[in-house]
Design a protein around this motif. Sequence first.
Motif, short mmCIF file in Angstrom:
data_model
loop_
_atom_site.label_atom_id
_atom_site.label_comp_id
_atom_site.label_asym_id
_atom_site.label_seq_id
_atom_site.Cartn_x
_atom_site.Cartn_y
_atom_site.Cartn_z
N PRO A 8 -3.97 0.15 -0.28
CA PRO A 8 -4.62 1.31 -1.04
C PRO A 8 -4.00 1.37 -2.26
CG PRO A 8 -3.72 2.35 0.19
CD PRO A 8 -3.54 1.03 1.07
N PHE A 9 -2.32 1.03 -2.41
CA PHE A 9 -1.82 1.17 -3.27
C PHE A 9 -1.96 -0.31 -3.99
CE2 PHE A 9 0.83 3.35 0.08
CZ PHE A 9 0.49 4.50 -0.45
N THR A 10 -1.52 0.48 -5.76
CA THR A 10 -1.62 -0.69 -7.05
C THR A 10 -0.66 -1.62 -6.14
OG1 THR A 10 -0.14 0.51 -8.56
CG2 THR A 10 -2.96 0.90 -8.01
N PRO A 11 -0.55 -2.64 -6.79
CA PRO A 11 -0.04 -4.25 -6.72
C PRO A 11 1.84 -2.90 -7.61
CG PRO A 11 -1.27 -4.90 -7.72
CD PRO A 11 -1.41 -3.46 -7.82
N GLY A 12 1.44 -2.62 -8.77
CA GLY A 12 2.93 -1.80 -9.08
C GLY A 12 3.63 -0.51 -8.76
N ALA A 35 7.02 0.11 -6.44
CA ALA A 35 7.99 1.26 -6.90
C ALA A 35 8.11 1.01 -5.83
CB ALA A 35 7.01 1.61 -7.27
N LEU A 36 7.83 1.58 -4.13
CA LEU A 36 7.69 1.63 -3.42
C LEU A 36 9.16 0.63 -2.28
CD1 LEU A 36 4.72 3.43 -1.65
CD2 LEU A 36 6.41 4.13 -1.91
N ALA A 37 8.53 -0.05 -2.94
CA ALA A 37 9.52 -0.81 -2.03
C ALA A 37 11.67 -1.21 -3.06
CB ALA A 37 8.99 -2.75 -2.64
N ASP A 40 2.19 2.62 8.11
CA ASP A 40 4.22 2.39 7.86
C ASP A 40 4.35 3.68 6.82
OD1 ASP A 40 3.66 0.22 10.38
OD2 ASP A 40 3.25 -1.45 8.77
N ALA A 41 3.87 3.04 5.87
CA ALA A 41 4.90 4.23 4.73
C ALA A 41 4.26 4.96 5.23
CB ALA A 41 4.14 3.51 3.50
N ARG A 42 3.34 5.89 5.38
CA ARG A 42 3.52 7.20 6.13
C ARG A 42 3.93 7.36 7.16
NH1 ARG A 42 -1.74 6.50 5.98
NH2 ARG A 42 -2.32 6.40 8.01
N GLU A 43 4.28 7.07 8.11
CA GLU A 43 5.63 6.70 9.23
C GLU A 43 6.72 6.91 8.87
OE1 GLU A 43 4.61 5.25 12.85
OE2 GLU A 43 2.70 5.13 12.76
N VAL A 44 6.96 6.33 7.65
CA VAL A 44 9.07 6.08 7.56
C VAL A 44 9.15 6.93 6.86
CG1 VAL A 44 9.88 4.55 6.19
CG2 VAL A 44 8.51 3.62 7.88
N ALA A 45 7.74 7.75 5.61
CA ALA A 45 8.20 8.95 4.93
C ALA A 45 8.89 9.41 5.79
CB ALA A 45 7.23 9.04 4.31
N ALA A 66 9.95 8.42 0.82
CA ALA A 66 10.44 9.43 1.29
C ALA A 66 8.94 9.96 -0.08
CB ALA A 66 10.40 10.21 2.06
N ALA A 67 9.97 10.60 -1.16
CA ALA A 67 9.70 11.17 -1.98
C ALA A 67 8.96 10.78 -3.29
CB ALA A 67 10.96 10.89 -2.83
N LEU A 68 8.93 9.25 -3.51
CA LEU A 68 7.61 8.98 -3.96
C LEU A 68 6.51 8.43 -3.35
CD1 LEU A 68 6.99 6.97 -6.10
CD2 LEU A 68 8.20 5.11 -4.87
N HIS A 69 6.49 8.44 -2.04
CA HIS A 69 5.63 8.30 -1.34
C HIS A 69 4.35 9.48 -1.29
CE1 HIS A 69 2.95 8.28 2.50
NE2 HIS A 69 2.73 6.63 2.13
N GLY A 70 5.52 10.54 -1.44
CA GLY A 70 4.83 12.45 -1.74
C GLY A 70 3.92 12.62 -3.10
N ARG A 71 5.20 11.88 -3.87
CA ARG A 71 3.46 12.02 -5.69
C ARG A 71 3.05 10.83 -5.44
NH1 ARG A 71 9.66 11.45 -7.18
NH2 ARG A 71 9.50 9.40 -7.52
N LEU A 72 2.87 9.61 -4.89
CA LEU A 72 2.10 8.85 -4.73
C LEU A 72 0.75 9.72 -4.14
CD1 LEU A 72 3.48 5.34 -4.68
CD2 LEU A 72 2.62 6.34 -6.44
N THR A 73 0.89 9.99 -3.23
CA THR A 73 -0.66 10.49 -2.37
C THR A 73 -0.34 12.11 -2.26
OG1 THR A 73 0.89 10.87 -0.06
CG2 THR A 73 0.27 8.56 -0.45
N ALA A 74 0.21 12.82 -3.22
CA ALA A 74 0.44 14.11 -3.30
C ALA A 74 -1.21 14.61 -3.59
CB ALA A 74 1.06 14.75 -4.35
N SER A 75 -1.95 14.36 -4.79
CA SER A 75 -3.47 14.94 -5.00
C SER A 75 -5.36 14.06 -3.53
CB SER A 75 -3.48 14.08 -6.07
OG SER A 75 -4.14 13.21 -6.29
N PRO A 76 -5.27 14.63 -3.99
CA PRO A 76 -6.98 14.13 -3.12
C PRO A 76 -7.28 13.23 -3.66
CG PRO A 76 -7.77 16.88 -3.36
CD PRO A 76 -5.81 15.85 -4.41
N GLU A 77 -7.00 12.67 -4.82
CA GLU A 77 -7.73 11.29 -4.98
C GLU A 77 -6.59 10.26 -5.35
OE1 GLU A 77 -7.75 14.16 -7.03
OE2 GLU A 77 -9.62 14.60 -7.49
#
Length: 209
Positions: free
Chosen positions: A23-27, A31-33, A181-186, A195-206
């Motif tokens: 679901p994430f874009t390549p960018g 960034a998560l990497a 995996d990203a959710r569990e590791v965060a 975790a901080a970046l993952h939280g920002r990327l998944t913060a909104s309902p969209e």
Amino acid sequence: MTALLVIAKEPVPGRVKTRLTPPFTPGEAAALAGAALSDTLRAATATPAARHVLVLDGSPGPWLPPGVEVRPQSTGTLDARLAAAFADCAGPALLIGMDTPQVTPGLLSPALDFTRYDAWFGPAADGGFWALGLAAPDPALLRGVPMSVPGTGAAQYARLRAAGLRVGLLPELRDVDTAADAREVAAAAPHGAFAALHGRLTASPEAVR
């Protein structure tokens, strides 16, 4: 005198963490990497090793902390690249990847001590391994081990045991390969950059989930 090696790929969109897209874009995946690599290097440099070495495919970026040697990753299959990384070491070495940003100095420090063991092995939840330590780095212990398959970890562990090595086991960790995996590791390491970046990327309902 143990060296601590981190083997990694420069976080370039489209070249890293492609299984996060979608679901994430390549960018976003890149960034998560980069965040995972930053957390991994932070834990590595906080671990009292004789040397801290980044074995890198690509070029260093702003995520590289001071005091880390950078060595180019060799070409070839993953087993050959891991073998080459160990071949560059004159003494004991512990190698980890960039896919476990939840790693800590507390997890790594015991594996720098080869008093009781000839090797250390850290299994990964996907059937691979996240850490490999060798008191006497021998590239032959890695060459020919099938990589990136469900049986990779078992095959590598069997190779160590077949060589007559005393193997110390590290806790099992989860690699960041998929969005799950990203959710569990965060969640497992909520205070890191990943975790901080993952939280920002998944913060909104969209946002991606």
